[in-house]
Design an enzyme around this catalytic site. Structure first.
Site, PDB file in Angstrom:
ATOM      1  N   GLN A   1       0.848  19.590   3.443  1.00 33.99           N
ATOM      2  CA  GLN A   1       2.379  19.918   3.818  1.00 33.99           C
ATOM      3  C   GLN A   1       2.856  21.273   3.922  1.00 33.99           C
ATOM      4  OE1 GLN A   1       3.761  17.201   5.308  1.00 33.99           O
ATOM      5  NE2 GLN A   1       5.594  18.589   5.982  1.00 33.99           N
TER       6      GLN A   1
ATOM      7  N   LYS B   1       0.943  -1.160  -0.117  1.00 34.25           N
ATOM      8  CA  LYS B   1      -0.061  -0.134  -0.040  1.00 34.25           C
ATOM      9  C   LYS B   1       0.954   1.288  -0.023  1.00 34.25           C
ATOM     10  CE  LYS B   1      -2.450   3.642   2.088  1.00 34.25           C
ATOM     11  NZ  LYS B   1      -2.268   4.606   1.072  1.00 34.25           N
TER      12      LYS B   1
ATOM     13  N   GLY C   1       6.565   5.940   8.107  1.00 30.05           N
ATOM     14  CA  GLY C   1       5.687   7.016   8.014  1.00 30.05           C
ATOM     15  C   GLY C   1       5.692   7.986   9.438  1.00 30.05           C
ATOM     16  N   SER C   2       4.771   8.612   9.534  1.00 37.62           N
ATOM     17  CA  SER C   2       4.832   9.610  10.792  1.00 37.62           C
ATOM     18  C   SER C   2       4.832   8.790  11.745  1.00 37.62           C
ATOM     19  CB  SER C   2       3.713  10.625  10.940  1.00 37.62           C
ATOM     20  OG  SER C   2       2.345   9.660  11.052  1.00 37.62           O
TER      21      SER C   2
ATOM     22  N   GLU D   1       9.072  17.331  14.393  1.00 43.36           N
ATOM     23  CA  GLU D   1       9.378  17.183  13.171  1.00 43.36           C
ATOM     24  C   GLU D   1       8.692  17.917  12.166  1.00 43.36           C
ATOM     25  OE1 GLU D   1      10.876  13.379  10.424  1.00 43.36           O
ATOM     26  OE2 GLU D   1       8.583  13.399  11.211  1.00 43.36           O
TER      27      GLU D   1
ATOM     28  N   GLU E   1       9.406   2.409  11.073  1.00 38.61           N
ATOM     29  CA  GLU E   1      10.330   3.494  10.850  1.00 38.61           C
ATOM     30  C   GLU E   1       9.795   4.764  10.886  1.00 38.61           C
ATOM     31  OE1 GLU E   1      12.482   6.331  10.296  1.00 38.61           O
ATOM     32  OE2 GLU E   1      12.191   5.987   7.997  1.00 38.61           O
TER      33      GLU E   1
ATOM     34  N   GLN F   1       2.804   9.179  14.543  1.00 37.17           N
ATOM     35  CA  GLN F   1       1.369   9.178  14.959  1.00 37.17           C
ATOM     36  C   GLN F   1       0.808   7.919  14.403  1.00 37.17           C
ATOM     37  OE1 GLN F   1       2.589  11.944  13.542  1.00 37.17           O
ATOM     38  NE2 GLN F   1       2.101  13.701  15.113  1.00 37.17           N
ATOM     39  N   VAL F   2       0.910   7.800  13.201  1.00 31.84           N
ATOM     40  CA  VAL F   2       0.145   6.679  12.335  1.00 31.84           C
ATOM     41  C   VAL F   2       1.071   5.337  12.716  1.00 31.84           C
ATOM     42  CG1 VAL F   2      -0.280   5.774  10.197  1.00 31.84           C
ATOM     43  CG2 VAL F   2      -0.509   8.085  10.511  1.00 31.84           C
ATOM     44  N   GLY F   3       2.337   5.175  12.880  1.00 30.65           N
ATOM     45  CA  GLY F   3       3.041   4.237  13.191  1.00 30.65           C
ATOM     46  C   GLY F   3       2.490   3.516  14.341  1.00 30.65           C
TER      47      GLY F   3
END
Length: 483
Positions: free
Chosen positions: A331, A175, A228-229, A385, A250, A231-233
């Site tokens: 972004q 994905k 990815g970020s 970040e 990561e 938060q999502v990780g």
């Protein structure tokens, strides 16, 4: 009308069951549609996972060198398409064409590296206390691996996740990020053209909240590798942990460069600009905090500003452009909000900080390279970040204070130091809390044959790339044989 790109499920290019497609637009000119990709749903994902599940036994039983042959063919095909795929990458996510070509060439090299993995050892003979027995280790693939990738390296990251998974006998469902789905699809086309059997590699595009989360939640996905970020990780890791799946994350970085008083300042400036501003600062290993010894601070700052003034911002397809746009409007807005926050916190904006809307730039998401002076390490712009071309200058009294400040972060992905003193180098290597430390080199970048990953909140503490990849994509099996 722009080309429509399809999902790959069980060896067939298919439309989403939703019938919906999404536009991928050029961030340098948002009026240009690069391509149309499938807006898939959970039923599309389930079909891909079932195909991968059905194909996993035959792929696992295929001799590892034979799996490597497919990867070598894919490398040859990708190599013939470097210019095409690099141009697509530049149009879709904005990085300059030279950077895009370099990344695609790296993808070729990664494919060739893991094609050779099939000829390398997978275990060890271990002495047994029974002199009539043989004991050794081998490795077993996880099964179905879900691969969730970001937009900032749309060729290299999918390849360095998918390809070792395939080399070690897993089947894959990819994905990619929505902002890089056309580029990722072109990469998958190369692997498909190489003849990889049906169901072994599948591609499903769509929203992360649906397809990414669906991969994390699906009971027949045995392992998940995510970039990815943070938060999502965390959500991905929690979902995988809840059902006992193996996961690899990561995530973010707030990467420092330390400039010691004995540094080569010209080299340090060059690396700070390259590490912090190339790809518009949209790298997880990008330099963000610039920690400089007070005795050379003013000279370094003057040299840095002069170097940054040379940067030309624009469409990455133009030959003389050094820095492209932010990947999308969201972004860009994020970067601008951090710049505003830096001003509010009392840092001095000494260069840049504006959205660029001149002729030729007004239809893109362009921002000036930005430098803040008098930054304190507890400021938001020194802790969070930004993922944009923003450098925060921090003055320190000595190396000890520099390392202390560098470590004062929830992240620990990469860090670099510039010094000519061997003891400074050794102290930095020993004391720096980061998974990647570089001496007299920029913070961004790691060679494909070396392990890559972070400490603290930058990762789940596993490593990608090189020989380390086998640790995630397989499980050790200990064998005891007695006649």
């Amino acid at each position: 009308m722009s080309q429509i790109y399809l999902n790959l499920v069980n060896g067939e290019w298919t439309k989403s069951l939703t019938g919906n497609i999404e536009e991928s637009r050029n961030p340098a000119n948002y009026h240009e549609v690069v391509g149309m990709v499938q807006d898939s749903n959970l039923e599309d994902l389930d079909k891909a996972i079932q195909a991968a599940n059905s194909a996993k036994e035959d792929w696992r039983k295929l001799a590892a060198p034979e799996r490597g042959v497919f990867l070598q063919k894919a490398a040859d095909i990708l190599e013939t398409k470097i210019d095409e795929i690099a141009e697509t990458m530049t149009k879709e996510m904005g990085k300059t064409l030279p950077e895009a070509k370099g990344e695609t060439a790296r993808g070729v090299a990664i494919l060739r590296y893991y094609a050779g993995e099939g000829m390398r050892k997978v275990g060890d003979v271990i002495p047994s206390t029974d002199d009539q027995a043989l004991m050794f280790t081998t490795r077993a693939p996880l099964g179905v691996v879900g691969v969730i990738t970001p937009w900032n390296f749309p060729v290299a990251i999918p390849i360095w996740k998918m390809v070792p998974a395939l080399a070690y006998g897993n089947t894959v469902v990819l994905k990619p990020a929505q902002d890089a789905s056309v580029t990722a699809t072109k990469v998958v086309e190369c692997l498909h053209e190489a003849g990889i059997p049906n169901g072994v590699l599948n591609l499903v595009t769509g929203k992360g909240s649906i397809i990414g989360q669906g991969i994390a939640d699906h009971n027949e996905v045995n392992g998940i590798t995510f970039t990815g970020s943070d938060q999502v990780g965390r959500k991905v890791g929690q979902a995988a942990l809840a059902r006992g799946a193996k996961y690899q994350l990561e995530m973010g970085g707030k990467n420092p460069v330390i400039v010691a008083r004995d540094a080569n300042l010209d080299l340090a400036v060059e690396a700070t600009v390259s590490g912090g501003l190339k790809s518009t600062g949209q790298k997880c290993t990008a330099t963000s905090r610039v920690i400089v010894d007070e005795t050379v601070y003013e000279v370094f700052k003057k040299k840095l500003i002069a170097k940054v003034k040379e940067i030309k911002v624009g469409n990455g397809l133009m030959e003389d452009v050094w820095m492209g746009p932010s990947v999308n409007e969201h972004q860009l807005d994020t970067v601008m909000s951090y710049i505003e926050k830096g001003k509010q916190e009392g840092a001095d904006l000494i260069y840049g900080g504006n959205r660029l809307e001149d002729e030729g730039l007004k239809n893109g998401y362009f921002v000036e390279p930005t430098i803040f002076d008098h930054v304190e390490n507890d400021m938001v712009i020194a802790q969070e970040e930004i993922f944009g071309p923003v450098l925060a200058l921090i003055k320190v009294a000595n190396l000890e204070e520099g390392i202390q400040i560098a470590n004062d972060s929830e992240f620990g992905l990469s860090a670099s130091i510039f010094t000519s003193n061997i003891q400074n180098m050794l102290t930095f290597i020993d004391d720096m809390e980061a998974g990647l430390v570089r001496v007299n080199a920029e913070s961004a970048g790691v060679e494909l044959q070396a392990p890559f990953g972070g400490m603290k909140n930058s990762s789940s503490h596993s490593r990608e790339q090189g020989e380390a990849a086998i640790e995630f994509f397989t499980s050790i099996k200990t064998v005891f044989v007695k006649g």
